[in-house]
Design a protein around this motif. Structure first.
Motif, PDB file in Angstrom:
ATOM      1  N   LEU A 117     -17.390   2.610  -8.574  1.00 21.13           N
ATOM      2  CA  LEU A 117     -18.379   1.564  -8.335  1.00 21.13           C
ATOM      3  C   LEU A 117     -17.716   0.238  -7.986  1.00 21.13           C
ATOM      4  CD1 LEU A 117     -21.368   0.805  -8.284  1.00 21.13           C
ATOM      5  CD2 LEU A 117     -21.196   0.267 -10.728  1.00 21.13           C
ATOM      6  N   ILE A 118     -16.626  -0.110  -8.668  1.00 20.97           N
ATOM      7  CA  ILE A 118     -15.931  -1.372  -8.381  1.00 20.97           C
ATOM      8  C   ILE A 118     -15.407  -1.374  -6.947  1.00 20.97           C
ATOM      9  CG2 ILE A 118     -13.892  -2.762  -8.933  1.00 20.97           C
ATOM     10  CD1 ILE A 118     -14.306  -1.922 -11.878  1.00 20.97           C
ATOM     11  N   ILE A 119     -14.772  -0.271  -6.542  1.00 22.45           N
ATOM     12  CA  ILE A 119     -14.236  -0.193  -5.178  1.00 22.45           C
ATOM     13  C   ILE A 119     -15.367  -0.225  -4.162  1.00 22.45           C
ATOM     14  CG2 ILE A 119     -12.938   1.254  -3.575  1.00 22.45           C
ATOM     15  CD1 ILE A 119     -11.439   2.328  -6.094  1.00 22.45           C
ATOM     16  N   LEU A 120     -16.444   0.462  -4.455  1.00 20.34           N
ATOM     17  CA  LEU A 120     -17.591   0.474  -3.548  1.00 20.34           C
ATOM     18  C   LEU A 120     -18.190  -0.920  -3.405  1.00 20.34           C
ATOM     19  CD1 LEU A 120     -20.294   3.147  -3.233  1.00 20.34           C
ATOM     20  CD2 LEU A 120     -21.042   0.814  -3.610  1.00 20.34           C
ATOM     21  N   LEU A 121     -18.284  -1.671  -4.499  1.00 19.99           N
ATOM     22  CA  LEU A 121     -18.841  -3.029  -4.436  1.00 19.99           C
ATOM     23  C   LEU A 121     -17.934  -3.953  -3.632  1.00 19.99           C
ATOM     24  CD1 LEU A 121     -20.237  -3.421  -8.070  1.00 19.99           C
ATOM     25  CD2 LEU A 121     -21.518  -2.984  -5.969  1.00 19.99           C
ATOM     26  N   LEU A 150       0.802  -1.227   0.000  1.00 24.59           N
ATOM     27  CA  LEU A 150       0.000   0.000   0.000  1.00 24.59           C
ATOM     28  C   LEU A 150       0.833   1.274   0.000  1.00 24.59           C
ATOM     29  CD1 LEU A 150      -3.070  -0.661   2.347  1.00 24.59           C
ATOM     30  CD2 LEU A 150      -2.973  -0.653  -0.142  1.00 24.59           C
ATOM     31  N   ILE A 151       2.013   1.266   0.606  1.00 20.82           N
ATOM     32  CA  ILE A 151       2.805   2.496   0.687  1.00 20.82           C
ATOM     33  C   ILE A 151       3.096   3.081  -0.696  1.00 20.82           C
ATOM     34  CG2 ILE A 151       5.073   3.446   1.293  1.00 20.82           C
ATOM     35  CD1 ILE A 151       3.330   3.238   3.715  1.00 20.82           C
ATOM     36  N   PRO A 152       3.543   2.283  -1.708  1.00 19.96           N
ATOM     37  CA  PRO A 152       3.740   2.891  -3.037  1.00 19.96           C
ATOM     38  C   PRO A 152       2.447   3.460  -3.619  1.00 19.96           C
ATOM     39  CG  PRO A 152       4.804   0.739  -2.925  1.00 19.96           C
ATOM     40  CD  PRO A 152       3.981   0.877  -1.691  1.00 19.96           C
ATOM     41  N   LEU A 153       1.326   2.765  -3.421  1.00 19.93           N
ATOM     42  CA  LEU A 153       0.044   3.270  -3.921  1.00 19.93           C
ATOM     43  C   LEU A 153      -0.334   4.583  -3.245  1.00 19.93           C
ATOM     44  CD1 LEU A 153      -2.392   0.217  -4.264  1.00 19.93           C
ATOM     45  CD2 LEU A 153      -1.675   1.807  -6.058  1.00 19.93           C
ATOM     46  N   VAL A 157      -8.329   2.557   1.228  1.00 16.60           N
ATOM     47  CA  VAL A 157      -7.425   3.459   0.507  1.00 16.60           C
ATOM     48  C   VAL A 157      -8.059   3.882  -0.815  1.00 16.60           C
ATOM     49  CG1 VAL A 157      -5.235   3.538  -0.773  1.00 16.60           C
ATOM     50  CG2 VAL A 157      -5.273   2.722   1.588  1.00 16.60           C
ATOM     51  N   GLY A 158      -8.696   2.924  -1.487  1.00 15.86           N
ATOM     52  CA  GLY A 158      -9.393   3.258  -2.730  1.00 15.86           C
ATOM     53  C   GLY A 158     -10.526   4.248  -2.509  1.00 15.86           C
ATOM     54  N   MET A 211      -5.237   7.794   4.514  1.00 15.85           N
ATOM     55  CA  MET A 211      -4.958   6.484   3.916  1.00 15.85           C
ATOM     56  C   MET A 211      -4.006   5.669   4.783  1.00 15.85           C
ATOM     57  SD  MET A 211      -4.398   7.447  -0.073  1.00 15.85           S
ATOM     58  CE  MET A 211      -5.716   8.056  -1.133  1.00 15.85           C
ATOM     59  N   LEU A 212      -2.976   6.321   5.313  1.00 16.13           N
ATOM     60  CA  LEU A 212      -2.023   5.625   6.178  1.00 16.13           C
ATOM     61  C   LEU A 212      -2.697   5.140   7.460  1.00 16.13           C
ATOM     62  CD1 LEU A 212       0.988   8.066   5.755  1.00 16.13           C
ATOM     63  CD2 LEU A 212       0.960   5.676   5.017  1.00 16.13           C
ATOM     64  N   LEU A 213      -3.516   5.998   8.056  1.00 14.53           N
ATOM     65  CA  LEU A 213      -4.214   5.634   9.292  1.00 14.53           C
ATOM     66  C   LEU A 213      -5.181   4.478   9.075  1.00 14.53           C
ATOM     67  CD1 LEU A 213      -4.998   9.207  10.656  1.00 14.53           C
ATOM     68  CD2 LEU A 213      -3.748   7.446  11.922  1.00 14.53           C
ATOM     69  N   SER A 214      -6.018   4.595   8.055  1.00 13.70           N
ATOM     70  CA  SER A 214      -7.089   3.614   7.847  1.00 13.70           C
ATOM     71  C   SER A 214      -6.597   2.370   7.123  1.00 13.70           C
ATOM     72  CB  SER A 214      -8.227   4.253   7.046  1.00 13.70           C
ATOM     73  OG  SER A 214      -7.760   4.710   5.779  1.00 13.70           O
ATOM     74  N   GLY A 215      -5.687   2.542   6.167  1.00 15.51           N
ATOM     75  CA  GLY A 215      -5.250   1.407   5.365  1.00 15.51           C
ATOM     76  C   GLY A 215      -4.294   0.491   6.086  1.00 15.51           C
ATOM     77  N   ILE A 216      -3.400   1.075   6.909  1.00 16.38           N
ATOM     78  CA  ILE A 216      -2.341   0.265   7.520  1.00 16.38           C
ATOM     79  C   ILE A 216      -2.312   0.393   9.036  1.00 16.38           C
ATOM     80  CG2 ILE A 216       0.103  -0.331   7.464  1.00 16.38           C
ATOM     81  CD1 ILE A 216       0.306   1.181   4.789  1.00 16.38           C
ATOM     82  N   MET A 217      -2.331   1.632   9.548  1.00 17.15           N
ATOM     83  CA  MET A 217      -2.021   1.821  10.966  1.00 17.15           C
ATOM     84  C   MET A 217      -3.034   1.156  11.896  1.00 17.15           C
ATOM     85  SD  MET A 217      -0.848   5.302  12.868  1.00 17.15           S
ATOM     86  CE  MET A 217      -0.039   5.212  14.461  1.00 17.15           C
ATOM     87  N   LEU A 218      -4.306   1.172  11.547  1.00 18.91           N
ATOM     88  CA  LEU A 218      -5.279   0.522  12.433  1.00 18.91           C
ATOM     89  C   LEU A 218      -5.049  -0.985  12.505  1.00 18.91           C
ATOM     90  CD1 LEU A 218      -7.817  -1.178  10.938  1.00 18.91           C
ATOM     91  CD2 LEU A 218      -8.512   1.127  10.321  1.00 18.91           C
ATOM     92  N   LYS A 219      -4.361  -1.544  11.476  1.00 21.31           N
ATOM     93  CA  LYS A 219      -4.062  -2.981  11.494  1.00 21.31           C
ATOM     94  C   LYS A 219      -3.049  -3.328  12.577  1.00 21.31           C
ATOM     95  CE  LYS A 219      -6.594  -3.073   7.726  1.00 21.31           C
ATOM     96  NZ  LYS A 219      -6.643  -1.670   7.291  1.00 21.31           N
ATOM     97  N   MET A 220      -2.309  -2.319  13.079  1.00 24.40           N
ATOM     98  CA  MET A 220      -1.414  -2.565  14.209  1.00 24.40           C
ATOM     99  C   MET A 220      -2.207  -3.084  15.408  1.00 24.40           C
ATOM    100  SD  MET A 220       0.882   0.910  13.870  1.00 24.40           S
ATOM    101  CE  MET A 220       1.497   0.812  15.548  1.00 24.40           C
TER     102      MET A 220
END
Length: 491
Positions: A372-376, A89-92, A336-337, A240-249
């Motif tokens: 729409l794809i990301i939402l689905l 995710l970091i490069p994205l 992130v999307g 994005m950093l908070l929600s995509g990765i950091m909460l997974k800590m």
């Protein structure tokens, strides 16, 4: 150099190089290239990884020997999932920021890379004090990212965020010090923690000390109040950093440290946490219905999805744990999307109010399809990535209690309603003066959304490789805990 040391500290070296570039726009390009080096190293580690449940690529060096701590790190199937998530995710996230002009980009992107090292240290540490150092090292950069580059209310919001997280971390540190003193050799080693026998009462206190830090980070109801404001005021990259990765800590900490270290505390408090998780699902979904601010809506949606992940973990069976593992990746990709999609809309229209949107699909068809794809995927439509994760989570909760699964399943039903309702208000209907001239996606925007949409579909169609990575390690942890407390389904 041991390869895992290179994995952990490569982003730190990149952070120093990027930081020296200061105000040069070149900083963002160098940061992206450097993050791709980490992704390539992760791909190599994955090719050499044997998902047999054991820990691989380990290092164990003297560190703070006087206090019983060593620099001990390694990767098993659970860690590998989180390393993939972080370095994927970091490069994205960096690429998604290319259309922003942040003042002092060297400092901004240097902080992102430094945070990446902290995250990797958390996900690979096999020593409690080393884990704590990574935990705090990941917090410091995101605090400055939000405090310097955030919205108008950033200072007030970030002070609340900082107080919440530091308070939880300090209580966890007290729990770690106590655990280290109870081990036979006065060490912070993870395996020593696992094999130290404490009374049920002592384990309950250790459980609560660890749980508070992890619950705040995830966050679980009622420790969530910092999250919506922080996600809203943070720059989109920070969100994005908070929600995509950091909460997974926090989720990882529950799986790796909380439940195996204090299984009797888990036996006592697990049902309570399960109830809190399910309350959080319903509460966040109801609040999401009332939001006109699209960024806050997705923030509350994230609380609901994380509540389901937590519920799947605290029923402690293979379906629930495997669902949590793959859903960590799926949630990271999808959220992130979603925040990137909203960032495009907010930059184009200069508003977060859905009432001032509408008809965007007419002038931006490519963007509408990607959205729409990301939402689905977010609402767990079959053959999207969210489906397999939420299906396994609900199966795990169902095996524990049919009634709990019925309530937890509301996250899918309610989520579909408020997310599709948002899509209708933002993308469909009549266009207004602002949305008539909405530009379709181009360049880096199109590349980021193409990658995310591809992952939504590919993981949804063929999730088996990811599940195979974590399954042996998940089984091993379940057996470890069950061996201490018996059949957890009976507590």
């Amino acid at each position: 150099m041991e390869i895992i040391l290179l994995l952990i500290f490569l982003p730190t070296i990149g952070a120093a190089i990027v930081g020296l570039l200061g105000k040069l726009e070149l900083a963002k390009t160098v940061a992206l290239i450097w993050s791709l080096f980490s992704l390539g190293l992760t791909a190599y580690l994955l090719s050499e990884f044997n998902p047999d449940g054991g820990t691989q690529f380990t290092v164990d060096y003297p560190w703070f020997l006087s206090m019983g701590s060593r620099f001990n790190a390694g990767i098993d199937g659970i860690s590998m999932i989180l390393v993939l998530l972080t370095n994927g995710l970091i490069p994205l996230i960096i690429l998604a920021s290319f259309n922003h002009d942040y003042k002092n980009p060297g400092a901004f992107y240097g902080l992102i890379l430094f945070m990446q090292s902290g995250l990797l240290l958390v996900f690979t540490a096999l020593d409690a004090f080393l884990f704590y150092v990574g935990w705090e090292a990941a917090l410091i950069p995101i605090y400055f990212i939000c405090a310097i580059w955030g919205g108008p209310n950033r200072i007030k919001v970030n002070i609340k965020f900082f107080i919440y997280t530091v308070a939880g971390s300090l209580i966890m540190l007290i729990g770690m010090i106590y655990m280290a003193q109870q081990t036979a050799d006065k060490t912070y080693d993870l395996q020593s923690f696992y094999h130290t026998s404490l009374s049920a009462g002592a384990q309950s206190w250790v459980f609560l000390a660890f749980f508070l830090a992890f619950a705040i980070k995830m966050p679980i109801f009622p420790f969530h109040t910092w999250q919506p404001d922080t996600y809203t005021e943070a720059p989109t990259t920070g969100t994005m950093l908070l929600s995509g990765i950091m909460l997974k800590m926090g989720i990882y900490g529950v799986i790796r440290w909380l439940i195996p270290v204090a299984p009797l505390g888990f036996a006592e408090w697990g049902p309570t946490v399960l109830v809190l998780s399910i309350i959080g699902i319903v509460y966040a979904s109801i609040i999401a219905f009332t939001q006109k601010d699209v960024k806050r809506l997705v923030a509350y949606s994230s609380i609901g999805h994380v509540g389901l992940i937590a519920a799947g973990i605290f029923v402690w069976n293979l379906n629930g744990l495997q669902g949590a593992m793959i859903q960590m990746i799926n949630h990271g990709v999808n959220v992130v999307g979603m925040f990137f999609v909203l960032d495009i809309i907010i930059r184009r229209l200069d508003t977060r109010d859905s009432d001032r949107m509408g008809g965007i699909a007419k002038s931006a068809p490519s963007f509408a399809i990607a959205f729409l794809i990301i939402l689905l995927g977010t609402v767990a439509l079959p053959l999207t990535n969210g489906f397999i994760g939420e299906f396994l989570l609900l199966m795990g909760v169902y095996n524990y209690s049919i009634y709990a699964s019925a309530i937890a399943g509301l996250t899918i039903i309610l989520g579909a309603v408020y997310m599709l309702r948002m899509y209708q208000r933002v993308m469909l209907g009549d266009a207004n003066e602002a949305t008539l001239s909405f530009r379709d996606i181009t360049g880096s925007e199109k590349l980021v959304l193409f990658i995310i949409c591809s992952l939504v579909i590919l993981i949804g169609v063929y999730p088996k490789p990811l599940l195979n990575i974590s399954e042996p390690a998940a089984k091993s942890l379940i057996d470890l805990v069950n061996g201490k407390i018996g059949n957890v389904s009976s507590f």
